[in-house]
Design a protein around this motif. Structure first.
Motif, PDB file in Angstrom:
ATOM      1  N   ARG A 175      42.561  34.409  37.949  1.00 49.82           N
ATOM      2  CA  ARG A 175      41.536  33.365  37.822  1.00 49.82           C
ATOM      3  C   ARG A 175      40.263  33.920  37.181  1.00 49.82           C
ATOM      4  O   ARG A 175      39.680  33.305  36.286  1.00 49.82           O
ATOM      5  CB  ARG A 175      41.224  32.761  39.191  1.00 49.82           C
ATOM      6  N   ALA A 176      39.835  35.083  37.633  1.00 49.47           N
ATOM      7  CA  ALA A 176      38.639  35.693  37.041  1.00 49.47           C
ATOM      8  C   ALA A 176      38.870  36.015  35.571  1.00 49.47           C
ATOM      9  O   ALA A 176      38.001  35.802  34.721  1.00 49.47           O
ATOM     10  CB  ALA A 176      38.259  36.954  37.810  1.00 49.47           C
ATOM     11  N   HIS A 177      40.046  36.522  35.270  1.00 48.74           N
ATOM     12  CA  HIS A 177      40.360  36.870  33.890  1.00 48.74           C
ATOM     13  C   HIS A 177      40.296  35.653  32.978  1.00 48.74           C
ATOM     14  O   HIS A 177      39.818  35.724  31.844  1.00 48.74           O
ATOM     15  CB  HIS A 177      41.749  37.496  33.823  1.00 48.74           C
ATOM     16  N   GLU A 178      40.781  34.524  33.479  1.00 49.99           N
ATOM     17  CA  GLU A 178      40.886  33.330  32.649  1.00 49.99           C
ATOM     18  C   GLU A 178      39.579  32.538  32.554  1.00 49.99           C
ATOM     19  O   GLU A 178      39.381  31.785  31.603  1.00 49.99           O
ATOM     20  CB  GLU A 178      42.014  32.439  33.181  1.00 49.99           C
ATOM     21  N   GLU A 179      38.690  32.709  33.526  1.00 49.03           N
ATOM     22  CA  GLU A 179      37.463  31.926  33.484  1.00 49.03           C
ATOM     23  C   GLU A 179      36.286  32.662  32.867  1.00 49.03           C
ATOM     24  O   GLU A 179      35.310  32.034  32.447  1.00 49.03           O
ATOM     25  CB  GLU A 179      37.086  31.448  34.889  1.00 49.03           C
ATOM     26  N   LEU A 180      36.347  33.987  32.782  1.00 49.83           N
ATOM     27  CA  LEU A 180      35.222  34.735  32.241  1.00 49.83           C
ATOM     28  C   LEU A 180      35.162  34.616  30.721  1.00 49.83           C
ATOM     29  O   LEU A 180      36.170  34.781  30.032  1.00 49.83           O
ATOM     30  CB  LEU A 180      35.329  36.209  32.634  1.00 49.83           C
ATOM     31  N   ALA A 181      33.983  34.364  30.213  1.00 52.95           N
ATOM     32  CA  ALA A 181      33.796  34.247  28.765  1.00 52.95           C
ATOM     33  C   ALA A 181      33.522  35.602  28.124  1.00 52.95           C
ATOM     34  O   ALA A 181      33.789  35.795  26.941  1.00 52.95           O
ATOM     35  CB  ALA A 181      32.646  33.283  28.459  1.00 52.95           C
ATOM     36  N   LEU A 182      32.965  36.536  28.888  1.00 50.17           N
ATOM     37  CA  LEU A 182      32.651  37.842  28.326  1.00 50.17           C
ATOM     38  C   LEU A 182      33.913  38.680  28.193  1.00 50.17           C
ATOM     39  O   LEU A 182      34.903  38.453  28.899  1.00 50.17           O
ATOM     40  CB  LEU A 182      31.627  38.564  29.186  1.00 50.17           C
ATOM     41  N   PRO A 183      33.919  39.655  27.277  1.00 50.14           N
ATOM     42  CA  PRO A 183      35.116  40.466  27.047  1.00 50.14           C
ATOM     43  C   PRO A 183      35.517  41.277  28.282  1.00 50.14           C
ATOM     44  O   PRO A 183      34.665  41.861  28.952  1.00 50.14           O
ATOM     45  CB  PRO A 183      34.697  41.392  25.898  1.00 50.14           C
TER      46      PRO A 183
END
Length: 224
Positions: A175-183
C-alpha cells in the motif's frame, strides 16, 4: 538419468533462459526488491507483451514468482525465488547516508526491518509510515521478544517528518509503495502480519524481512 545428468540439464535450461539481455536486466532490477510487470516494462522501456513473454520464460524455469498486491488486488509483484540464482545474482556495492524503511502504519514491518538492520549493518536506519498508528503493534513487540530482537518502543512517525536528502527509501508494504508519489529505491512485498494478527503471521513476516535484510546489508556501506 543420473542426478548429475539432471543437474546439468537444469543448469543448461537456466542458462538458456538467461541468455537474453532483457531477462538479465529484469533480474538486475529484481535483485534487491520486487516490482510489478508494468513497473518492469517502464524501467526497461519495453512493450508490456514483450515483458510478459520474458517473465513467462523465467517463471517456467522457477527463477521468478508472483504474488497479489495486498492493496490493489488487480496488481501483482514479481520477485526472484530465493536460492534460484545463488551463483548468478549481481553483486553491486553502494555507499548510502541512511536507510529508511516505510510501511503504512509504521507499527510492525518497518519497525521490525529497522531492528534487523541495526544488527546486520553499520548504515544508519530509521522507519516511518504513510499513515502512522498510535503505537507499535503488540504482535511486533511479541515477535521481537520471541526472537531476541531489540525493538525500541518509539512512537510511529510520518515519512515526511523523517525523510532527508540522500536517504535510501525501502518500502516493505504494498500500500505504501503504491500510494507514495516520491521515488522509492527498493520495494519488498511483505504481507501485513497485523491483518492476520496471529503469532505465525508475525513469525513469517520476520523471517521474510530477515532474508531480505541479510541479502541487502552486505551490499551497502555507510558514507565516509
Amino acid at each position: 538419468m543420473s542426478d548429475e545428468g539432471s543437474s546439468i540439464e537444469r543448469r543448461a535450461r537456466l542458462h538458456a533462459a538467461l541468455a537474453d539481455p532483457a531477462r538479465l536486466r529484469i533480474l538486475d532490477v529484481l535483485a534487491l526488491g520486487d516490482a510489478s510487470p508494468s513497473e518492469l516494462a517502464e524501467t526497461l522501456g519495453a512493450p508490456s507483451n514483450l515483458v510478459a513473454h520474458h517473465l513467462g520464460v523465467l517463471e517456467r524455469e522457477g527463477v521468478l514468482s508472483r504474488k497479489k498486491s495486498e492493496a490493489d488486488r488487480r496488481r501483482s509483484y514479481v520477485q526472484i525465488v530465493p536460492g534460484s540464482l545463488d551463483e548468478l545474482t549481481p553483486w553491486d556495492h553502494r555507499r548510502v547516508v541512511r536507510v529508511v524503511f516505510v510501511c503504512t502504519r509504521n507499527s510492525a514491518r518497518s519497525h521490525l526491518a529497522a531492528a534487523l538492520w541495526r544488527v546486520a549493518s553499520q548504515v544508519p536506519v530509521i522507519s516511518a509510515g504513510t499513515h502512522p498508528a498510535d503505537r507499535i503493534s503488540r504482535g511486533a513487540i511479541d515477535v521481537a521478544r520471541r526472537h531476541g530482537l531489540d525493538l525500541p518502543l518509539v512512537r510511529p512517525r510520518h515519512l515526511s517528518d523523517v525523510l532527508a536528502e540522500g536517504d535510501l527509501l525501502i518500502s516493505v508494504c504494498d500500500r505504501a509503495h503504491e500510494e507514495l508519489a516520491l521515488p522509492i529505491d527498493i520495494h519488498w512485498s511483505v504481507p501485513d502480519p497485523v491483518t492476520r494478527g496471529d503469532d505465525g503471521a508475525f513469525d513469517e513476516a520476520l523471517d521474510e524481512l530477515t532474508r531480505r535484510v541479510q541479502t541487502l546489508a552486505p551490499r551497502l556501506s555507510p558514507m565516509p
